[in-house]
Scaffold this active site. Structure first.
Site, PDB file in Angstrom:
ATOM      1  N   LYS A   1       0.814  -1.216   0.000  1.00 33.43           N
ATOM      2  CA  LYS A   1       0.000   0.000   0.000  1.00 33.43           C
ATOM      3  C   LYS A   1       0.849   1.268   0.000  1.00 33.43           C
ATOM      4  CE  LYS A   1      -3.814  -2.369   0.094  1.00 33.43           C
ATOM      5  NZ  LYS A   1      -3.400  -3.608  -0.520  1.00 33.43           N
TER       6      LYS A   1
ATOM      7  N   GLU B   1      -3.422   7.546   7.484  1.00 36.05           N
ATOM      8  CA  GLU B   1      -3.994   8.435   6.487  1.00 36.05           C
ATOM      9  C   GLU B   1      -5.097   9.288   7.096  1.00 36.05           C
ATOM     10  OE1 GLU B   1      -3.336   5.830   2.420  1.00 36.05           O
ATOM     11  OE2 GLU B   1      -5.322   5.869   3.337  1.00 36.05           O
TER      12      GLU B   1
ATOM     13  N   HIS C   1     -16.240  -2.343   7.587  1.00 37.09           N
ATOM     14  CA  HIS C   1     -15.399  -2.003   6.432  1.00 37.09           C
ATOM     15  C   HIS C   1     -15.491  -3.048   5.328  1.00 37.09           C
ATOM     16  CE1 HIS C   1     -13.717   1.180   8.872  1.00 37.09           C
ATOM     17  NE2 HIS C   1     -13.342   0.307   9.774  1.00 37.09           N
TER      18      HIS C   1
ATOM     19  N   ARG D   1      -6.899  -8.585  -8.858  1.00 31.97           N
ATOM     20  CA  ARG D   1      -7.602  -9.862  -9.014  1.00 31.97           C
ATOM     21  C   ARG D   1      -9.019  -9.579  -9.476  1.00 31.97           C
ATOM     22  NH1 ARG D   1     -10.919  -9.386  -4.606  1.00 31.97           N
ATOM     23  NH2 ARG D   1     -10.047  -8.412  -2.746  1.00 31.97           N
TER      24      ARG D   1
END
Length: 748
Positions: A159, A245, A280, A338
């Site tokens: 990430k 973040e 989430h 994917r």
């Protein structure tokens, strides 16, 4: 050649930062999206044999397309999956052994493919699908990996690294820290600099695992410890490396389905809005995204294609963005390298088979459609929505569930209604794997039509044996905010009062369930003709029978309430052949209302499907009502009725003398496991005094971490289990000294 933007626009070359090791190639020439635009020649080698390295509905879905293309297909199974549908769907299926994590055993899977002379491997989603080491090992073994190149997976799988690449490619990213310094204080310092609230996320994260929202500085240390533990359990070594973040307060989750071939062609197959989530994780996905202007939509598509081309992507991928509802700006979140769970939504609005595209691109073919052709199809084909059918209890914080599918009826499928399922009636949904039972996908000429068709299809679903989210999904479809497209990732929390409002159960439901029980008993015990009277004696003799039902409530409000559960008594008097009087008396907290009496109603039993299932049709004064009644063989006192598109669960109340004789009494002063789980740690000690809401035990089920909290103030008498213990649902976890304690805990 067509550019990434439009025929009259060109994508400029972008130079990657020099500090980035082994930078990906960035095209300096215009990027083509036309299948015949490139002069490069790559040999085409059709795939003739395939190993599906996955399980459940995605294995079945891949096998269907492979079979239609004439590809000999082999599946895999662990011991617990030996009787599963995916193990049965092909003539060839190979055993992985007793370890439930066998689908993650890359070396064994590759060895099986080599041993059986299999040319290609499709990883599905999850498990090894985004593992670049596994993809490289397949390539080294001479096996075609139906997926992107290992290098692209590596770049996008990290990430932090992906954010650097995206910034270099001109794709906007959320402000945050993506660096190597990982001490708690270092990360806390960056959180303070960014400004709370912040989002903690594993660099290997996905599916909401290893992710925590930190609202204030005092929470930081506890939240990062929890996130790291969950990330290590989900992703292994390196999972504990965190990003920090800025947390967008009102975000929408909008993603773009991209597809690229070996010739430099890359297309976007529209966007999907996946904002309606719990923990989430997505519940509903739809395309096109609602309340999105065309300029932003095309900008998202273009940025997604730019992101894919920045890492020389090949195959199917999804570029995920956060769209800030307050500013209208969007930011790159991550790329899933994917096929996504929700890919059928894009197939519905583009009229494509993305798995077929995967096979063709892996064989060396060019993309079948141009960007303009795809966009034309999207304009023609309306809107599509996918609902994930999960084994879980929304009323208990979406706790995962598991068990045998005692009864399963699914909607009728057609051109606009599709079901991708991994289970049939009689199968067992295991706690060892993800609890998704099926995906229901519908298409309509517009979004409003698609929502209505989704609700109607959900009303056809009947599931008994475990908890599901189907009733919750129906309420979502009726939510005015959802219908208007006012979605965000906090949608469920924002509208929880409406979405979890108790449904009033009509008197006709209780009448029908009593008539159903009576009909079932009569069919089992009577050798006489249909419709004979109750009890003994002549046909003219009137017989009567009484039943008592308790309304089942297992939501958090019911556990916290001192209100006695509603008990409903039904008395049936037979007046003649299929003719009855029915009296329904309701009471709560010992108070009773005047009974509702239905006189001379006709009730005709349908076919007795099995010893625990019955159907009947009753003609009430103003309506004909058809009902299916199911008793769970493992708990005969539990009754489930499906009537007018609604599911109702009741408990058949036993006479008091019967309970005393059998010693049927719920354990008090204890907290029990709400689902099958593994004990991660005990947060308290024996003899410790705790306040209501204090953390007691941390459990893990289906890779999700859950904190079990105290339902009351009291003293811990005994901790029944230690770290690592495996527990069934209903197992006592904590005993209190206080004999008046509630029997169940709350959770988060």
């Amino acid at each position: 050649m067509r550019s990434l933007k439009r025929s009259s626009h060109r994508l400029r070359a972008i130079r990657p930062p020099t500090a980035l090791p082994a930078p990906p190639r960035i095209f300096s020439a215009p990027i083509s999206t036309h299948p015949s635009a490139s002069n490069d020649v790559t040999s085409i080698t059709p795939i003739k044999s395939l190993l599906i390295a996955n399980r459940g509905e995605i294995a079945l879905r891949i096998a269907r397309t492979a079979s239609s293309m004439g590809i000999r297909t082999t599946t895999l199974y662990t011991d617990i999956d030996a009787s599963s549908q995916h193990a049965k769907c092909t003539p060839n299926s190979l055993a992985l052994g007793p370890n439930t994590k066998g689908y993650l055993n890359g070396p064994q899977i590759i060895e099986l493919a080599k041993k059986h002379g299999i040319e290609a491997l499709h990883p599905g989603y999850g498990f090894l699908s985004e593992n670049p080491t596994f993809a490289q090992a397949c390539e080294d073994a001479g096996i075609v990996f139906v997926g992107p190149p290992p290098k692209a997976m590596l770049d996008m799988g990290d990430k932090a690294r992906s954010k650097i690449i995206m910034n270099a490619a001109g794709v906007p990213c959320v402000p945050g820290y993506h660096g190597p310094e990982q001490s708690v204080e270092e990360l806390r310092g960056h959180a303070r600099e960014i400004g709370y609230p912040v989002l903690l996320k594993s660099v290997k994260g996905g599916g909401g695992k290893g992710m925590r929202i930190v609202l204030k500085d005092e929470e930081f240390e506890a939240q990062i410890a929890s996130a790291r533990q969950e990330a290590r359990a989900s992703f292994g070594d390196g999972g504990e490396v965190m990003l920090v973040e800025k947390y967008v307060v009102r975000p929408r989750h909008v993603e773009v389905q991209v597809f690229a071939d070996r010739y430099g062609n890359c297309v976007a197959l529209g966007e999907r809005d996946c904002s309606v989530q719990r923990r989430h994780q997505k519940i509903l996905e739809e395309s096109p995204a609602p309340v999105l202007d065309d300029a932003t939509r095309h900008d998202l598509w273009d940025k997604a294609r730019r992101a894919a081309l920045a890492v020389d992507y090949v195959g199917a991928g999804t570029v995920e963005f956060i769209l800030d509802k307050d500013t209208g700006k969007f930011y790159f979140m991550e790329m899933n390298t994917r096929l996504q769970v929700e890919h059928p939504v894009s197939e519905m609005v583009t009229g494509t088979d993305l798995v077929e595209w995967q096979f063709r691109v892996a064989a060396g073919e060019r993309l079948p459609l141009t960007q303009d052709e795809i966009e034309a199809r999207i304009h023609e084909r309306g809107a599509a929505i996918e609902a994930r059918i999960y084994a879980e209890n929304p009323d208990k914080g979406f706790f995962p569930d598991s068990g045998k599918l005692v009864h399963l009826v699914t909607p009728k499928v057609g051109e606009d209604i599709r079901i991708d399922a991994g289970f049939v009636e009689g199968d067992t949904v295991s706690e060892a794997y993800d609890g998704m039972i099926a995906k229901l996908i519908v298409r309509g000429r517009d979004r409003e039509t698609a929502i209505r068709k989704l609700e109607l299809a959900l009303q056809e679903y009947e599931v008994v044996g475990l908890s599901t989210n189907i009733e919750f999904l129906k309420r979502l479809c009726r939510s005015q905010a959802f219908v208007e497209g006012d979605v965000e990732t906090g949608f469920i929390e924002k509208w929880k009062d409406e979405l979890f409002q108790r449904r009033h159960i009509s008197d006709e439901v209780f009448a029908q369930i009593a008539l159903g029980l009576l009909s079932s008993e009569t069919k089992k015990t009577s050798s006489g003709p249909h419709g004979e009277t109750l009890g003994f004696g002549e046909a003219a003799t009137q017989g009567s029978r009484k039943f008592a039902f308790q309304v089942k409530r297992d939501d958090a409000a019911a556990e916290a309430s001192s209100e006695a559960p509603e008990v409903v008594q039904v008395e049936i008097t037979q007046r003649g052949h299929s003719l009855y009087n029915v009296s329904v008396s309701r009471s709560t907290d010992g108070s009773s209302a005047s009974p509702k009496v239905y006189e001379n109603i006709i009730s005709e039993p349908g076919s007795l499907v099995s010893s625990n299932k019955s159907q009947l049709t009753t003609f009430f004064p103003r309506a004909r009502v058809e009902t299916t009644l199911v008793q769970d063989p493992a708990a005969p006192e539990t009754l489930t009725v499906f009537q007018l598109g609604e599911k109702t669960e009741l408990t058949l109340v036993q006479p008091g003398w019967f309970e005393k004789a059998l010693g049927l009494k719920e354990a008090a002063a204890s907290v029990v496991a709400p689902m099958p789980c593994k004990i991660l740690r005990n947060e308290v000690q024996e003899g410790q005094e705790v306040e209501k809401g204090a953390p007691l035990v941390v459990i893990e089920s289906m890779k999700m971490e859950t904190v079990i909290r105290s339902p009351q103030k009291g003293t811990v008498k005994k901790l029944a289990h230690k770290e690592g213990d495996i527990c069934k649902a209903g197992t006592v976890l904590v005993l209190f000294e206080d004999p008046e304690a509630a029997p169940a805990g709350s959770s988060e």
